[in-house]
Design an enzyme around this catalytic site. Structure first.
Site, PDB file in Angstrom:
ATOM      1  N   LYS A   1       0.827  -1.220   0.000  1.00 24.87           N
ATOM      2  CA  LYS A   1       0.000   0.000   0.000  1.00 24.87           C
ATOM      3  C   LYS A   1       0.858   1.266   0.000  1.00 24.87           C
ATOM      4  CE  LYS A   1      -2.391  -0.783   3.769  1.00 24.87           C
ATOM      5  NZ  LYS A   1      -1.780  -2.058   4.166  1.00 24.87           N
TER       6      LYS A   1
ATOM      7  N   ARG B   1      11.295  -6.561   4.726  1.00 29.00           N
ATOM      8  CA  ARG B   1      11.141  -5.126   4.466  1.00 29.00           C
ATOM      9  C   ARG B   1      11.976  -4.284   5.429  1.00 29.00           C
ATOM     10  NH1 ARG B   1       5.231  -2.330   4.519  1.00 29.00           N
ATOM     11  NH2 ARG B   1       5.302  -2.634   6.776  1.00 29.00           N
TER      12      ARG B   1
ATOM     13  N   ARG C   1      11.264  -1.943  11.035  1.00 26.24           N
ATOM     14  CA  ARG C   1      10.218  -1.508  11.943  1.00 26.24           C
ATOM     15  C   ARG C   1       9.986  -2.589  12.996  1.00 26.24           C
ATOM     16  NH1 ARG C   1       5.265   0.363   8.106  1.00 26.24           N
ATOM     17  NH2 ARG C   1       4.159  -0.649   9.817  1.00 26.24           N
TER      18      ARG C   1
ATOM     19  N   ARG D   1      -0.384  -8.746  13.409  1.00 27.75           N
ATOM     20  CA  ARG D   1      -0.936  -7.725  12.506  1.00 27.75           C
ATOM     21  C   ARG D   1      -1.864  -8.372  11.473  1.00 27.75           C
ATOM     22  NH1 ARG D   1       3.976  -4.932  10.012  1.00 27.75           N
ATOM     23  NH2 ARG D   1       2.472  -3.523   9.057  1.00 27.75           N
TER      24      ARG D   1
END
Ligand code: AMP
Length: 209
Positions: A13, A127, A153, A164
């Site tokens: 996204k 990521r 992160r 999540r």
């Protein structure tokens, strides 16, 4: 163009939002980015959000809805906006619909990026995110966009990813039917390379705008 981008974590996204926002000349409003920049700046909003974010849980609706409402009052939205990461549940979707109805600016479309569960875990755990510009990358050292240092992160660590995904299934996936019922939903596959996905999204959006 007033657009909402939805899809599970790892669907791309953030990346697609950058390109689509540039293509349509609209601000990219990412609630996760707003929380992270507040956290970096040490504001009370950032501190309030931190414990939820670190656990992969949603920040309470009262905090998030108010933050988005304030952002939507700024005067840079003449061409529209692209919301990324908001709404994350049906209540947020209802509050957004009411806020926009008050201003007579309903959504143009909701773009869903769809992707298999298997691919998500691989993408998220590899990521990295740039400390400077906030863009995601697979590069483990430097950001290919601005040369900044990258980090992983907290919520991209394997332990948090599965939570999540559960939160997405339980709380966010219901907004897909909500928007389908509103006649706003457009679904495109998020598999393939970044440019292909962007082209797919733009051609689907051009049919409705
Ligand atoms: P993201 O960058 O969109 O993956 O968001 C990172 C984290 O910020 C999420 O896991 C939540 O803790 C929080 N967050 C972002 N957007 C929302 C939202 N719309 N509602 C509640 N929490 C959110």
């Amino acid at each position: 163009m007033r657009l909402v981008l939805v899809g599970p974590p790892g669907a791309g996204k953030g990346t697609q939002a950058q390109f689509l926002a540039a293509h349509y000349s609209i601000p990219h409003i990412a609630t996760g980015d707003i929380f992270r920049s507040n956290l970096k700046a040490g504001t009370s909003l950032g501190l309030e959000a931190k414990s939820f974010m670190d656990r992969g849980e949603l920040v309470p609706d009262s905090v998030t809805n108010e933050m988005v409402k304030t952002r939507l009052l700024q005067d840079d939205l003449g061409n529209g906006f692209l919301l990324d990461g908001f709404p994350r549940n049906v209540l947020q979707a209802e509050v957004l619909r009411a806020n926009l109805a008050e201003k007579l600016t309903p959504l143009t479309a909701v773009l869903e990026l769809s992707i298999d569960n298997d691919e998500i875990i691989t993408r998220l755990s590899s990521r990295r995110t740039c400390k400077e510009c906030g863009l995601p990358t697979v590069n483990k050292e430097k950001c290919p966009n601005c040369g900044g240092d990258v980090y992983q992160r907290e919520d991209d660590k394997v332990e948090v990813i599965s939570r999540r995904l559960e939160v997405y299934q339980e709380q966010t996936a219901p907004i897909i039917s909500f928007y389908r019922n509103e006649g706003l939903l457009i679904t495109v596959s998020a598999s393939g390379n970044v440019e292909e996905i962007t082209m797919r999204a733009i051609s689907a959006l051009n049919r409705v705008s």
